[in-house]
Write a protein that holds these residues in place. Structure first.
Motif, PDB file in Angstrom:
ATOM      1  N   LYS A 126       0.642  -1.189  -0.037  1.00 38.00           N
ATOM      2  CA  LYS A 126       0.035  -0.115   0.051  1.00 38.00           C
ATOM      3  C   LYS A 126       0.885   1.165  -0.007  1.00 38.00           C
ATOM      4  O   LYS A 126       0.653   2.226  -0.589  1.00 38.00           O
ATOM      5  N   LEU A 127       1.852   1.252   0.752  1.00 38.60           N
ATOM      6  CA  LEU A 127       2.844   2.531   0.756  1.00 38.60           C
ATOM      7  C   LEU A 127       3.193   2.513  -0.598  1.00 38.60           C
ATOM      8  O   LEU A 127       3.531   3.707  -1.162  1.00 38.60           O
ATOM      9  N   ALA A 128       3.867   1.641  -1.255  1.00 36.67           N
ATOM     10  CA  ALA A 128       4.260   1.621  -2.652  1.00 36.67           C
ATOM     11  C   ALA A 128       3.000   2.119  -3.594  1.00 36.67           C
ATOM     12  O   ALA A 128       3.497   2.880  -4.533  1.00 36.67           O
ATOM     13  N   CYS A 129       2.114   1.602  -3.615  1.00 38.84           N
ATOM     14  CA  CYS A 129       0.950   1.876  -4.466  1.00 38.84           C
ATOM     15  C   CYS A 129       0.533   3.467  -4.298  1.00 38.84           C
ATOM     16  O   CYS A 129       0.375   4.092  -5.376  1.00 38.84           O
ATOM     17  N   ASP A 130       0.413   3.569  -3.024  1.00 39.62           N
ATOM     18  CA  ASP A 130      -0.010   5.289  -2.928  1.00 39.62           C
ATOM     19  C   ASP A 130       1.049   6.309  -3.450  1.00 39.62           C
ATOM     20  O   ASP A 130       0.662   7.259  -3.518  1.00 39.62           O
ATOM     21  N   LEU A 154       3.436   1.264  -9.251  1.00 39.00           N
ATOM     22  CA  LEU A 154       2.012   0.427  -9.561  1.00 39.00           C
ATOM     23  C   LEU A 154       2.325  -1.188  -9.486  1.00 39.00           C
ATOM     24  O   LEU A 154       1.170  -1.693  -9.474  1.00 39.00           O
ATOM     25  N   LEU A 155       3.402  -1.487  -9.336  1.00 40.26           N
ATOM     26  CA  LEU A 155       3.455  -3.204  -9.045  1.00 40.26           C
ATOM     27  C   LEU A 155       2.956  -3.162  -7.695  1.00 40.26           C
ATOM     28  O   LEU A 155       2.505  -4.370  -7.477  1.00 40.26           O
ATOM     29  N   GLY A 156       3.183  -2.316  -6.797  1.00 41.43           N
ATOM     30  CA  GLY A 156       2.624  -2.475  -5.389  1.00 41.43           C
ATOM     31  C   GLY A 156       1.161  -2.583  -5.589  1.00 41.43           C
ATOM     32  O   GLY A 156       0.290  -3.093  -4.815  1.00 41.43           O
ATOM     33  N   CYS A 157       0.256  -1.735  -6.455  1.00 38.49           N
ATOM     34  CA  CYS A 157      -1.184  -2.061  -6.598  1.00 38.49           C
ATOM     35  C   CYS A 157      -1.328  -3.248  -7.077  1.00 38.49           C
ATOM     36  O   CYS A 157      -2.461  -3.938  -6.567  1.00 38.49           O
ATOM     37  N   ARG A 217     -10.110  -2.650  -8.520  1.00 36.26           N
ATOM     38  CA  ARG A 217      -9.671  -1.300  -8.371  1.00 36.26           C
ATOM     39  C   ARG A 217      -8.128  -1.195  -8.535  1.00 36.26           C
ATOM     40  O   ARG A 217      -7.661  -0.488  -9.254  1.00 36.26           O
ATOM     41  N   LEU A 218      -7.706  -2.126  -7.772  1.00 38.61           N
ATOM     42  CA  LEU A 218      -6.260  -2.104  -7.575  1.00 38.61           C
ATOM     43  C   LEU A 218      -5.406  -2.431  -8.724  1.00 38.61           C
ATOM     44  O   LEU A 218      -4.385  -1.977  -9.399  1.00 38.61           O
ATOM     45  N   CYS A 219      -5.982  -3.786  -9.203  1.00 33.50           N
ATOM     46  CA  CYS A 219      -5.607  -4.057 -10.721  1.00 33.50           C
ATOM     47  C   CYS A 219      -5.597  -3.164 -11.731  1.00 33.50           C
ATOM     48  O   CYS A 219      -4.807  -3.069 -12.638  1.00 33.50           O
ATOM     49  N   LYS A 220      -6.779  -2.431 -11.762  1.00 29.55           N
ATOM     50  CA  LYS A 220      -7.172  -1.562 -12.967  1.00 29.55           C
ATOM     51  C   LYS A 220      -6.124  -0.105 -12.732  1.00 29.55           C
ATOM     52  O   LYS A 220      -5.382   0.089 -13.664  1.00 29.55           O
ATOM     53  N   LEU A 221      -5.543   0.247 -11.635  1.00 23.44           N
ATOM     54  CA  LEU A 221      -4.728   1.231 -11.264  1.00 23.44           C
ATOM     55  C   LEU A 221      -3.411   0.667 -12.033  1.00 23.44           C
ATOM     56  O   LEU A 221      -2.646   1.488 -12.759  1.00 23.44           O
ATOM     57  N   ALA A 222      -2.933  -0.671 -11.700  1.00 24.09           N
ATOM     58  CA  ALA A 222      -1.679  -1.105 -12.216  1.00 24.09           C
ATOM     59  C   ALA A 222      -1.865  -1.091 -13.802  1.00 24.09           C
ATOM     60  O   ALA A 222      -0.830  -0.804 -14.641  1.00 24.09           O
ATOM     61  N   CYS A 223      -3.082  -1.780 -14.262  1.00 24.81           N
ATOM     62  CA  CYS A 223      -3.302  -1.871 -15.825  1.00 24.81           C
ATOM     63  C   CYS A 223      -3.120  -0.515 -16.451  1.00 24.81           C
ATOM     64  O   CYS A 223      -2.447  -0.602 -17.453  1.00 24.81           O
ATOM     65  N   GLY A 256      -1.705   2.024 -15.858  1.00 27.30           N
ATOM     66  CA  GLY A 256      -0.292   2.447 -15.794  1.00 27.30           C
ATOM     67  C   GLY A 256       0.636   1.491 -16.327  1.00 27.30           C
ATOM     68  O   GLY A 256       1.967   1.525 -16.222  1.00 27.30           O
ATOM     69  N   ASP A 257       0.370   0.639 -17.257  1.00 32.37           N
ATOM     70  CA  ASP A 257       1.048  -0.167 -18.209  1.00 32.37           C
ATOM     71  C   ASP A 257       1.574  -1.349 -17.336  1.00 32.37           C
ATOM     72  O   ASP A 257       2.702  -1.702 -17.738  1.00 32.37           O
ATOM     73  N   VAL A 258       1.201  -1.638 -16.217  1.00 36.06           N
ATOM     74  CA  VAL A 258       1.780  -2.914 -15.669  1.00 36.06           C
ATOM     75  C   VAL A 258       0.974  -3.950 -16.347  1.00 36.06           C
ATOM     76  O   VAL A 258      -0.163  -4.229 -15.844  1.00 36.06           O
ATOM     77  N   LEU A 259       1.487  -4.728 -17.235  1.00 34.31           N
ATOM     78  CA  LEU A 259       0.840  -5.750 -17.755  1.00 34.31           C
ATOM     79  C   LEU A 259       0.106  -6.995 -16.975  1.00 34.31           C
ATOM     80  O   LEU A 259      -0.595  -7.481 -17.368  1.00 34.31           O
ATOM     81  N   LEU A 260       0.921  -7.248 -15.881  1.00 39.79           N
ATOM     82  CA  LEU A 260       0.479  -8.334 -15.130  1.00 39.79           C
ATOM     83  C   LEU A 260      -0.751  -7.724 -14.402  1.00 39.79           C
ATOM     84  O   LEU A 260      -1.800  -8.638 -14.157  1.00 39.79           O
ATOM     85  N   GLY A 261      -1.125  -6.331 -14.391  1.00 38.85           N
ATOM     86  CA  GLY A 261      -2.314  -5.894 -13.652  1.00 38.85           C
ATOM     87  C   GLY A 261      -3.620  -6.177 -14.587  1.00 38.85           C
ATOM     88  O   GLY A 261      -4.578  -6.484 -14.374  1.00 38.85           O
TER      89      GLY A 261
END
Length: 325
Positions: free
Chosen positions: A106-110, A114-117, A135-141, A143-148
């Motif tokens: 959460k610290l990382a995501c905030d 975005l890998l933290g998200c 919601r969190l995976c969408k934030l990652a996705c 932001g171009d984090v494809l795993l999200g």
């Protein structure tokens, strides 16, 4: 009696593992670290140079010194580098400290790591908080984090939004995330597009997503390519995809190699694959052996227990049945 094979279509909801963390977060400094002096790094880290702590942590982790790596990443995190918080979260998660891992993610995501998200979304999903996970995976996705994107696809699929799931898997796959390719292969196979599914499974298998090897082996077997099917299932089995061991056992049994088939079924059964237990019993019956009642009872209890366990994990898996001929 016929031994059977279930092609397990595992839809990956995946957390980023430590190896990926090193490759993604620290690629800029790792090339230097390969020829760096560890004593110099330690001194610089003690003097507050966070970049040296990061590189030293990578080196300690590669050597298997997880506790020392965690200590170094904590220095980085406490110094305000949120990539360090994320990486420390990975280590804590691997140790089973999920609450601490979630706090660090959460610290990382905030802080826009975005890998933290993505990883926090994984943990939220495991707790049953699907909306927050999405919601969190969408934030990652976004932001171009494809795993999200892949993980968001999993969650959409479980809600019944198959087309949206396929779109997200394709987005992940086209960007190089091979779990996305595997999951898109599952989607295509279920629609009856076996050639496209095979292409996607091959992409996954060639990239060491070994469930792709297993599923491609199944399709090759259905086409009559038994040797290629055996090769692919062996790749999966050797990589601890135990359904691959069961499937290889089916192929060995069909060739008349009953002892080898029994060994493979036992590997699968011991690894909590119910089909392995079932096929081991059927093989014993085919051989005319009277299986001891206690062995039958034990295997049935194991199979029932694993079946009930798998039912509780249906939010992560879907299955499609098929027999190896």
């Amino acid at each position: 009696m016929k031994q059977s094979n279930v092609l397990l279509y595992v839809i990956h909801l995946k957390i980023l593992a430590m190896a990926g963390t090193v490759a993604i977060l620290f690629s800029s400094s790792f090339a230097w670290a390969a020829s760096g002096d560890s004593s110099v790094l330690a001194t610089e880290c003690q003097n507050g140079k966070l970049a040296s702590c990061v590189v030293a942590g990578v080196l300690e982790s590669k050597k298997g010194n997880k506790e020392e790596a965690a200590r170094l990443y904590k220095l980085v995190c406490d110094g305000g580098d949120l990539d360090g918080c994320f990486t420390l979260g990975v280590l804590e998660s691997k140790k089973g400290n999920k609450e601490e891992a979630a706090r660090l993610y959460k610290l990382a995501c905030d802080g826009d790591v975005l890998l933290g998200c993505n990883n926090l979304g994984f943990l939220e999903s495991k707790k049953g908080n699907k909306e927050e996970a999405a919601r969190l995976c969408k934030l990652a996705c976004d932001g171009d984090v494809l795993l999200g994107c892949n993980n968001l696809g999993v969650l959409e699929s479980k809600k019944g939004n198959k087309e949206e799931a396929a779109r997200l898997y394709k987005l992940a796959c086209d960007g190089g995330d091979l779990d996305g390719c595997f999951n898109l292969g599952v989607f295509e196979s279920k629609k009856g597009n076996k050639e496209e599914a095979a292409r996607l499974y091959k992409l996954a298998c060639d990239g060491d997503v070994l469930l792709g090897c297993n599923n491609l082996g199944f399709l090759e077997s259905k086409k009559g390519n038994k040797e290629e099917a055996a090769r692919l299932c062996k790749l999966a089995c050797d990589g601890d995809v135990l359904l691959g061991c069961n499937n290889l056992g089916v192929l060995e049994s069909k060739k008349g190699n009953k002892e080898e088939a029994a060994r493979l079924y036992k590997l699968a059964c011991d690894g909590d694959v119910p089909l392995g237990c079932k096929n081991l019993l059927l093989l014993e019956a085919d051989k005319g052996n009277k299986t001891p009642w206690w062995l039958v009872a034990c295997l049935l209890v194991i199979a029932l227990g694993v079946f009930l366990f798998w039912r509780r994990r249906r939010q992560y898996k879907s299955t499609n049945d098929g027999d190896l001929k």
